[in-house]
Design a protein around this motif. Sequence first.
Motif, PDB file in Angstrom:
ATOM      1  N   ASN A  85       0.850  -1.195   0.000  1.00  0.00           N
ATOM      2  CA  ASN A  85       0.000   0.000   0.000  1.00  0.00           C
ATOM      3  C   ASN A  85       0.891   1.252   0.000  1.00  0.00           C
ATOM      4  O   ASN A  85       1.738   1.415   0.873  1.00  0.00           O
ATOM      5  CB  ASN A  85      -0.877  -0.064   1.262  1.00  0.00           C
ATOM      6  CG  ASN A  85      -1.882   1.061   1.380  1.00  0.00           C
ATOM      7  OD1 ASN A  85      -1.662   2.183   0.936  1.00  0.00           O
ATOM      8  ND2 ASN A  85      -2.994   0.758   2.039  1.00  0.00           N
ATOM      9  N   ASP A 109      -6.559  -0.054   0.867  1.00  0.00           N
ATOM     10  CA  ASP A 109      -6.788  -1.440   1.300  1.00  0.00           C
ATOM     11  C   ASP A 109      -8.067  -2.004   0.691  1.00  0.00           C
ATOM     12  O   ASP A 109      -8.097  -3.140   0.223  1.00  0.00           O
ATOM     13  CB  ASP A 109      -6.938  -1.500   2.833  1.00  0.00           C
ATOM     14  CG  ASP A 109      -5.612  -1.744   3.532  1.00  0.00           C
ATOM     15  OD1 ASP A 109      -4.595  -1.907   2.840  1.00  0.00           O
ATOM     16  OD2 ASP A 109      -5.611  -1.774   4.769  1.00  0.00           O
ATOM     17  N   ALA A 119      -5.704  -7.556   1.952  1.00  0.00           N
ATOM     18  CA  ALA A 119      -5.259  -6.200   2.269  1.00  0.00           C
ATOM     19  C   ALA A 119      -3.784  -6.299   2.636  1.00  0.00           C
ATOM     20  O   ALA A 119      -3.410  -7.068   3.516  1.00  0.00           O
ATOM     21  CB  ALA A 119      -6.058  -5.634   3.434  1.00  0.00           C
TER      22      ALA A 119
END
Length: 223
Positions: A85, A109, A119
């Motif tokens: 991320n 996510d 995620a």
Amino acid sequence: MSQKRLSLSQLVVKYPDTFKLRGSSQEKKIALTFDDGPDTRFTPKVLDALKANGVKATFFVLGSLASTHPDIIQRIVHEGHVIGNHSYSHANLPKLSVDKFQNQIERTDNVLQGLIGYAPRLIRPPYGAINEEQVRWMADHHYLIVNWNVDSLDWKSLNSDQVLHNIIQQTKPGSIILQHSGGADSQDLSGTVQAIGPLVSKLKAAGYTFVTVPELLHVTKSR
């Protein structure tokens, strides 16, 4: 009373289980990482070069671009790479309110969960910038912040020789190497793409093994 703001290097020392710059120096393993994708200009070429050289990497992606190019995200995963991320819109996290900061992470996510089925545990803050309150929030939510200790400076649109030189000069056992697979329209990442083949050859010849960040740090890719 305002607390003294800790530098990034101080945060790494204070939160060693949550904030990583490198893996163990005991093994000749290194991780290639690519930020700011996915895009249609350079990400597919980076993937082609990695595939041609038989190397797996870690891609820190932007949520906004992941939702625009879901097919490229799925290709990254299908070809055995790991996704991390990199926020939703490349925001400078320390400048955001608590709500906006959390939204940058959680929104990404949610996009990625829908595309790849998990995620990511790995987070790389844009510009590597994060403050202590945000590090604590990451720790509480079982994220792992992954910055780098080798900077290719490829975002400066360097040619492949320059990218190669910057990486080779700094790489040691356990290195996490920063490159980019996307960026502004004005950025030319051809040097990044062209450097992958020679980089892999040189470092393999020097005894290095290329691994993903979870393999380097012995952690899971998902939370």
